[in-house]
Design a protein around this motif. Structure first.
Motif, PDB file in Angstrom:
ATOM      1  N   SER A   1     111.211  43.560  14.671  1.00 57.19           N
ATOM      2  CA  SER A   1     112.350  42.735  15.073  1.00 57.19           C
ATOM      3  C   SER A   1     113.517  43.589  15.523  1.00 57.19           C
ATOM      4  CB  SER A   1     112.794  41.848  13.915  1.00 57.19           C
ATOM      5  OG  SER A   1     111.772  40.969  13.521  1.00 57.19           O
ATOM      6  N   THR A   2     114.161  43.120  16.561  1.00 58.25           N
ATOM      7  CA  THR A   2     115.407  43.733  17.002  1.00 58.25           C
ATOM      8  C   THR A   2     116.557  43.189  16.153  1.00 58.25           C
ATOM      9  OG1 THR A   2     115.830  41.963  18.581  1.00 58.25           O
ATOM     10  CG2 THR A   2     114.544  43.866  19.367  1.00 58.25           C
ATOM     11  N   ILE A   3     117.736  43.771  16.324  1.00 59.15           N
ATOM     12  CA  ILE A   3     118.927  43.254  15.616  1.00 59.15           C
ATOM     13  C   ILE A   3     119.189  41.816  16.041  1.00 59.15           C
ATOM     14  CG2 ILE A   3     121.444  43.465  15.467  1.00 59.15           C
ATOM     15  CD1 ILE A   3     121.093  46.495  15.455  1.00 59.15           C
ATOM     16  N   THR A   4     118.958  41.512  17.320  1.00 54.76           N
ATOM     17  CA  THR A   4     119.181  40.147  17.806  1.00 54.76           C
ATOM     18  C   THR A   4     118.237  39.180  17.119  1.00 54.76           C
ATOM     19  OG1 THR A   4     119.705  41.150  19.949  1.00 54.76           O
ATOM     20  CG2 THR A   4     119.431  38.755  19.891  1.00 54.76           C
ATOM     21  N   GLN A   5     116.973  39.569  16.983  1.00 53.63           N
ATOM     22  CA  GLN A   5     116.006  38.709  16.289  1.00 53.63           C
ATOM     23  C   GLN A   5     116.377  38.535  14.811  1.00 53.63           C
ATOM     24  OE1 GLN A   5     112.628  41.106  18.039  1.00 53.63           O
ATOM     25  NE2 GLN A   5     111.565  39.138  17.790  1.00 53.63           N
ATOM     26  N   GLN A   6     116.896  39.591  14.224  1.00 55.31           N
ATOM     27  CA  GLN A   6     117.300  39.486  12.825  1.00 55.31           C
ATOM     28  C   GLN A   6     118.482  38.534  12.660  1.00 55.31           C
ATOM     29  OE1 GLN A   6     117.342  43.168  10.436  1.00 55.31           O
ATOM     30  NE2 GLN A   6     116.435  44.208  12.207  1.00 55.31           N
ATOM     31  N   VAL A   7     119.383  38.529  13.642  1.00 60.18           N
ATOM     32  CA  VAL A   7     120.495  37.568  13.606  1.00 60.18           C
ATOM     33  C   VAL A   7     119.945  36.143  13.628  1.00 60.18           C
ATOM     34  CG1 VAL A   7     122.450  36.638  14.921  1.00 60.18           C
ATOM     35  CG2 VAL A   7     122.204  39.112  14.623  1.00 60.18           C
ATOM     36  N   ILE A   8     118.934  35.907  14.498  1.00 59.35           N
ATOM     37  CA  ILE A   8     118.323  34.575  14.567  1.00 59.35           C
ATOM     38  C   ILE A   8     117.651  34.238  13.241  1.00 59.35           C
ATOM     39  CG2 ILE A   8     116.528  33.208  15.680  1.00 59.35           C
ATOM     40  CD1 ILE A   8     119.037  33.578  17.389  1.00 59.35           C
ATOM     41  N   ARG A   9     116.913  35.200  12.662  1.00 61.54           N
ATOM     42  CA  ARG A   9     116.240  34.940  11.396  1.00 61.54           C
ATOM     43  C   ARG A   9     117.244  34.629  10.290  1.00 61.54           C
ATOM     44  NH1 ARG A   9     113.296  39.192  11.101  1.00 61.54           N
ATOM     45  NH2 ARG A   9     114.452  40.430   9.575  1.00 61.54           N
ATOM     46  N   LEU A  10     118.362  35.349  10.268  1.00 59.68           N
ATOM     47  CA  LEU A  10     119.403  35.079   9.259  1.00 59.68           C
ATOM     48  C   LEU A  10     119.981  33.674   9.421  1.00 59.68           C
ATOM     49  CD1 LEU A  10     121.315  38.515   9.298  1.00 59.68           C
ATOM     50  CD2 LEU A  10     119.946  37.590   7.412  1.00 59.68           C
ATOM     51  N   SER A  11     120.104  33.232  10.667  1.00 59.98           N
ATOM     52  CA  SER A  11     120.665  31.890  10.905  1.00 59.98           C
ATOM     53  C   SER A  11     119.668  30.790  10.543  1.00 59.98           C
ATOM     54  CB  SER A  11     121.072  31.740  12.377  1.00 59.98           C
ATOM     55  OG  SER A  11     119.926  31.662  13.221  1.00 59.98           O
TER      56      SER A  11
ATOM     57  N   LYS B   1     109.286  31.813  17.769  1.00 63.20           N
ATOM     58  CA  LYS B   1     110.535  31.040  17.853  1.00 63.20           C
ATOM     59  C   LYS B   1     111.734  31.989  17.861  1.00 63.20           C
ATOM     60  CE  LYS B   1     109.045  26.802  15.492  1.00 63.20           C
ATOM     61  NZ  LYS B   1     109.289  25.933  14.304  1.00 63.20           N
ATOM     62  N   GLU B   2     111.696  32.965  16.951  1.00 64.70           N
ATOM     63  CA  GLU B   2     112.807  33.913  16.881  1.00 64.70           C
ATOM     64  C   GLU B   2     112.959  34.656  18.196  1.00 64.70           C
ATOM     65  OE1 GLU B   2     112.143  36.496  13.616  1.00 64.70           O
ATOM     66  OE2 GLU B   2     112.367  34.930  12.086  1.00 64.70           O
ATOM     67  N   LEU B   3     111.824  35.020  18.799  1.00 63.69           N
ATOM     68  CA  LEU B   3     111.863  35.764  20.061  1.00 63.69           C
ATOM     69  C   LEU B   3     112.529  34.935  21.150  1.00 63.69           C
ATOM     70  CD1 LEU B   3     109.019  37.922  21.513  1.00 63.69           C
ATOM     71  CD2 LEU B   3     110.195  36.284  22.978  1.00 63.69           C
ATOM     72  N   ILE B   4     112.130  33.667  21.261  1.00 63.89           N
ATOM     73  CA  ILE B   4     112.706  32.795  22.296  1.00 63.89           C
ATOM     74  C   ILE B   4     114.206  32.613  22.054  1.00 63.89           C
ATOM     75  CG2 ILE B   4     112.683  30.457  23.238  1.00 63.89           C
ATOM     76  CD1 ILE B   4     109.681  30.367  22.527  1.00 63.89           C
ATOM     77  N   LEU B   5     114.574  32.326  20.803  1.00 61.81           N
ATOM     78  CA  LEU B   5     115.984  32.094  20.490  1.00 61.81           C
ATOM     79  C   LEU B   5     116.803  33.373  20.656  1.00 61.81           C
ATOM     80  CD1 LEU B   5     115.642  29.794  17.349  1.00 61.81           C
ATOM     81  CD2 LEU B   5     116.294  29.122  19.674  1.00 61.81           C
ATOM     82  N   ALA B   6     116.158  34.531  20.408  1.00 62.72           N
ATOM     83  CA  ALA B   6     116.862  35.798  20.583  1.00 62.72           C
ATOM     84  C   ALA B   6     117.219  36.029  22.045  1.00 62.72           C
ATOM     85  CB  ALA B   6     116.016  36.953  20.050  1.00 62.72           C
ATOM     86  N   THR B   7     116.254  35.693  22.949  1.00 62.89           N
ATOM     87  CA  THR B   7     116.572  35.859  24.368  1.00 62.89           C
ATOM     88  C   THR B   7     117.687  34.910  24.791  1.00 62.89           C
ATOM     89  OG1 THR B   7     114.832  34.280  25.001  1.00 62.89           O
ATOM     90  CG2 THR B   7     114.234  36.612  24.879  1.00 62.89           C
ATOM     91  N   ARG B   8     117.674  33.710  24.190  1.00 66.24           N
ATOM     92  CA  ARG B   8     118.748  32.752  24.516  1.00 66.24           C
ATOM     93  C   ARG B   8     120.089  33.259  24.007  1.00 66.24           C
ATOM     94  NH1 ARG B   8     122.345  30.919  25.989  1.00 66.24           N
ATOM     95  NH2 ARG B   8     123.103  28.762  26.124  1.00 66.24           N
ATOM     96  N   LEU B   9     120.081  33.879  22.824  1.00 64.04           N
ATOM     97  CA  LEU B   9     121.329  34.422  22.280  1.00 64.04           C
ATOM     98  C   LEU B   9     121.853  35.544  23.167  1.00 64.04           C
ATOM     99  CD1 LEU B   9     123.407  34.488  19.967  1.00 64.04           C
ATOM    100  CD2 LEU B   9     121.911  36.093  18.763  1.00 64.04           C
ATOM    101  N   GLU B  10     120.929  36.397  23.628  1.00 65.91           N
ATOM    102  CA  GLU B  10     121.334  37.499  24.514  1.00 65.91           C
ATOM    103  C   GLU B  10     121.889  36.970  25.828  1.00 65.91           C
ATOM    104  OE1 GLU B  10     121.181  40.874  24.398  1.00 65.91           O
ATOM    105  OE2 GLU B  10     120.101  41.305  22.544  1.00 65.91           O
TER     106      GLU B  10
END
Length: 783
Positions: free
Chosen positions: A114-124, A137-146
């Protein structure tokens, strides 16, 4: 190309609809806000220094999202968690493939990709199981966050919501909890320690897992050295730093202010006006004085310091460091308490402002009963007559009550509304004349606000070429973002004129300071402060409020439950705290005299009234309306024999031998007390025996007062003792005859005191001197 697109749309409409739905879902897939966890209420200084925090509602120490991520921690977390952070679009395919390969080989999850962005999604998405489906799911949401968030903001989200062991969440709290420091004050070793914790937060338990935590930290420091983020010297120093051995307590520098702000700004990060250096020093002053007063079973204390120019609260100590049994959590600054004598300066300023009192004018200080109300001075003594400014400096109750009656109770009560003292919520009739000596209630907050308004009025008058502002009485400011609106500049005063305020402060400056500080004016570093003490009935409240050109300091001492204690007075208890706090503040100049709002007049140098034809006079300043006050009533021209031993007139002495001399003469009751305190006072000489007297000699009752009720005193043996009737006579040598209800009871000479034992009920006391002067007084005697 456009034709091909149109053709594809016509041939595959369903695909486009599905694609559109997926795109819409993708665009709106992230919740707003991403994190909705309750956060701690945090108060800071303007410089970002932590004053205190209140734990979040869910029991987690989670600060509001950080404003910035410290550079050292940012470097460490990227090196440890996601070295390609600034290059990937939210996920790192290479890291994911390597992680899958190693996990398959081990037959269990041994590495995350996991990247830091994915970890942010997992924490949320807390509570979700760590499955491959969840990873997608985390991967998709991480790209959306980026797509909609900057890299720096993603780092802020991670730093604010990452777990750091126990109930500690976020870098801000972790830095305080484990190192007792602000995040930007962390060393490289400390930053590296915190950077490895979100990956394994259980390692931080004090006394456990020290070896594993040390190995992880040092591996990260080695990585930083290889990446040339730190040099070899920094590395050597860092690896030799120890690990945290115990948790630190959060600063609680202004706990009562924190509680106040949490009521309105719960869960927010609040920037306040508090000066942290001064706050800590005032805390220490309060602690030291609390150790002293608690020996007298006095347990609570509050101090408030305001900046006059900005109205900022720069120190807020809501209570002493006592315990729960003595209401340590009660914020005394906001509590309404008996005002004691703290309103007296307002009456003094009002009467000078209206031209109804001159600064040094003699006011009556004699036994007084007004409509059944019998005010007494604190020491239960009387001066007979005392200059008004001295009466204020000595905080005498009797002159204040008599002046309030003269000025008008309803009038003064109405004027107090302008000062917005919230505890003053009843009518004038409810308070009566006791209003001026502690019969009303007010908070330290409102009283300091009032005195600050007076000081600011004076400063603004000097700084604006003799103009006033329309909003001088404003609420003090606690939030750094707030600024005070003083309204418009006008030529008319809004409450009191600058001249009357300055004269009031001049009188308050002459108050005798507490023991040990009496010779303050002889030191180069002496501070000129206008200050007022107050002590409520029953010694329940001790006040001291001081004003300089730049600061107002207010002190209250007592028991929150209202229990009074002997020796608890404003002078003995609160004033020493006041001056200790002022000694922490920068020294300022005294207020300049506002000459545009003052006039110079001739006054009697003895009585302080406007000078009459028979007065020795001097010049003094007063408010513009002061010239309309009456001239001195106490000087009269007397006619004396050649030796100035007796009064004479043409009936017994040749006009050529008569000496005409001005003489200061007080009414009998005032004279009786005045001459005991003023050795220079000379009573009028008696008439020579062969002279025909031109005026009657005068006398007055000292006790009892007119239409009063008196109780027969009882001794320790229960036996009823006699009442002592007492009068004052301008010629003590005169023989006086006493009667009760027309029944003769005795005579007195020189010392006119008569013991009597009347029956309960209504009586008329009559005194008759040998010259035929008569005086009557009606009283009611009770058992």
């Amino acid at each position: 190309m456009l034709k091909q697109i149109k053709t594809y749309v016509r041939l595959h409409p369903k695909r486009l609809v599905v694609l559109g739905i997926l795109l819409i879902w993708y665009l709106f897939s992230l919740p707003k806000p991403l994190f909705n966890d309750p956060t701690a209420t945090v108060i800071e200084t303007k410089e970002g220094e932590l004053l205190g925090a209140k734990i979040a509602k869910d029991g987690q120490w989670r600060f509001p999202e950080t404003n910035s991520v410290p550079e050292k921690f940012k470097t460490c977390i990227i090196a440890f968690e996601d070295q390609q952070f600034y290059r990937h679009p939210g996920f790192n395919p290479i890291a994911m493939v390597e992680a899958i390969r190693e996990n398959i080989k081990a037959g269990m999850v041994v590495r995350g990709g996991s990247t830091i962005t994915q970890q942010v999604i997992r924490l949320s998405r807390k509570g979700k199981k760590r499955t491959y489906f969840e990873k997608i799911k985390e991967l998709i949401l991480a790209t959306r966050l980026e797509l909609g968030t900057s890299k720096e903001d993603i780092l802020k989200l991670y730093a604010s919501h990452a777990p750091f062991g126990g109930n500690v969440v976020g870098i801000d709290m972790a830095a305080w909890r484990y190192f007792g420091l602000q995040p930007d004050q962390l060393s490289w070793a400390e930053s590296a320690t915190l950077a490895v914790l979100p990956n394994a937060p259980s390692l931080i338990y004090p006394g456990k897992n020290q070896t594993k935590l040390l190995e992880k930290r040092n591996r990260l420091l080695t990585t930083l050295l290889k990446q040339k983020k730190i040099d070899s010297l920094t590395y050597d120093l860092a690896v030799h730093e120890g690990l945290p051995q115990k948790p630190y307590f959060l600063p609680q520098t202004a706990p009562h202010l924190l509680d106040q702000l949490a009521k309105k700004y719960n869960g927010q990060r609040i920037e306040t006006t508090i000066d942290i250096r001064l706050q800590k020093q005032v805390n220490e002053v309060v602690r030291q004085h609390h150790e002293i007063v608690k020996q007298n079973e006095v347990h609570n204390m509050a101090v408030l310091v305001l900046d006059v120019d900005t109205r900022e609260v720069i120190s807020y100590v809501g209570n002493a460091p006592t315990d729960k049994n003595h209401q340590k959590d009660v914020d005394i600054i906001r509590a309404s308490r008996s005002t004691g004598s703290t309103l007296k300066p307002l009456l003094y300023a009002a009467m000078i402002d209206k031209g109804e009192l001159l600064p040094e004018q003699l006011v009556s200080d004699i036994p007084t009963i007004i409509a059944g109300y019998n005010p007494k001075n604190f020491d239960e003594s009387y001066s007979g007559a005392v200059p008004a400014n001295r009466a204020l400096a000595r905080s005498l109750n009797v002159p204040a009550v008599r002046l309030l009656q003269q000025y008008g109770l309803q009038r003064f009560r109405d004027e107090l509304n302008a000062f917005q003292i919230k505890g003053l919520k009843y009518s004038a009739d409810h308070y009566g004349l006791s209003l001026i000596v502690g019969g009303a209630e007010g908070s330290l907050w409102d009283l300091c606000k009032t005195y600050t308004g007076l000081a600011s009025t004076l400063n603004h008058y000097q700084n604006t070429s003799s103009e006033y502002f329309t909003k001088e009485i404003v609420e003090p400011v606690v939030l750094a973002k707030n600024k005070v609106d003083f309204g418009k500049k006008v030529s008319e005063k809004q409450n009191y004129g600058a001249g009357s305020i300055w004269l009031t402060f001049e009188a308050m400056k002459k108050v005798n300071r507490p023991e040990g500080d009496e010779a303050w004016q002889f030191y180069d570093s002496s501070r000129e402060i206008a200050w007022k003490t107050g002590t409520s009935f029953g010694n329940r409240d001790a006040w001291a409020i001081g004003v300089s050109q730049k600061f107002v300091v207010g002190v209250w001492i007592g028991n929150a439950d209202g229990e009074g204690r002997p020796e608890l007075t404003g002078l003995n208890a609160a004033a020493p705290v006041l001056f200790d706090v002022f000694n922490l503040l920068p020294k300022t100049q005294w207020f300049a005299a506002p000459y545009d709002d003052l006039i110079e007049i001739d006054v009697c140098s003895i009585s302080g009234f406007l000078a009459g034809s028979n007065c020795p006079n001097k010049k003094t300043y007063t408010s513009p309306l002061g010239a309309k006050t009456k001239s001195c009533p106490f000087h009269e021209l007397v006619h004396l024999d050649i030796k100035q031993q007796y009064r004479v007139n043409s009936s017994c002495e040749s006009v050529a031998n008569i000496i005409h001399k001005p003489w200061f003469v007080l009414p009998p009751l005032q004279e009786y007390f005045f001459k005991t305190n003023n050795a220079s006072y000379k009573s009028l000489p008696p008439y020579r025996s062969n002279c025909v007297r031109e005026t009657q000699e005068k006398m007055d009752f000292i006790f009892p007062k007119a239409n009063s009720s008196v109780y027969l005193p009882k001794g320790f043996d229960g036996k009823t003792n006699e009442l002592i009737l007492k009068i004052a006579h301008t010629n003590p040598e005169t023989q006086v005859f006493w009667y009760i209800d027309d029944k003769f009871i005795g005579t007195t000479k020189q010392f006119h005191e008569m013991p009597v034992l009347p029956k309960p009920g209504q009586h008329i006391i009559t005194v008759l001197d040998e010259k035929g002067n008569e005086l009557k007084q009606r009283i009611e005697v009770k058992n």
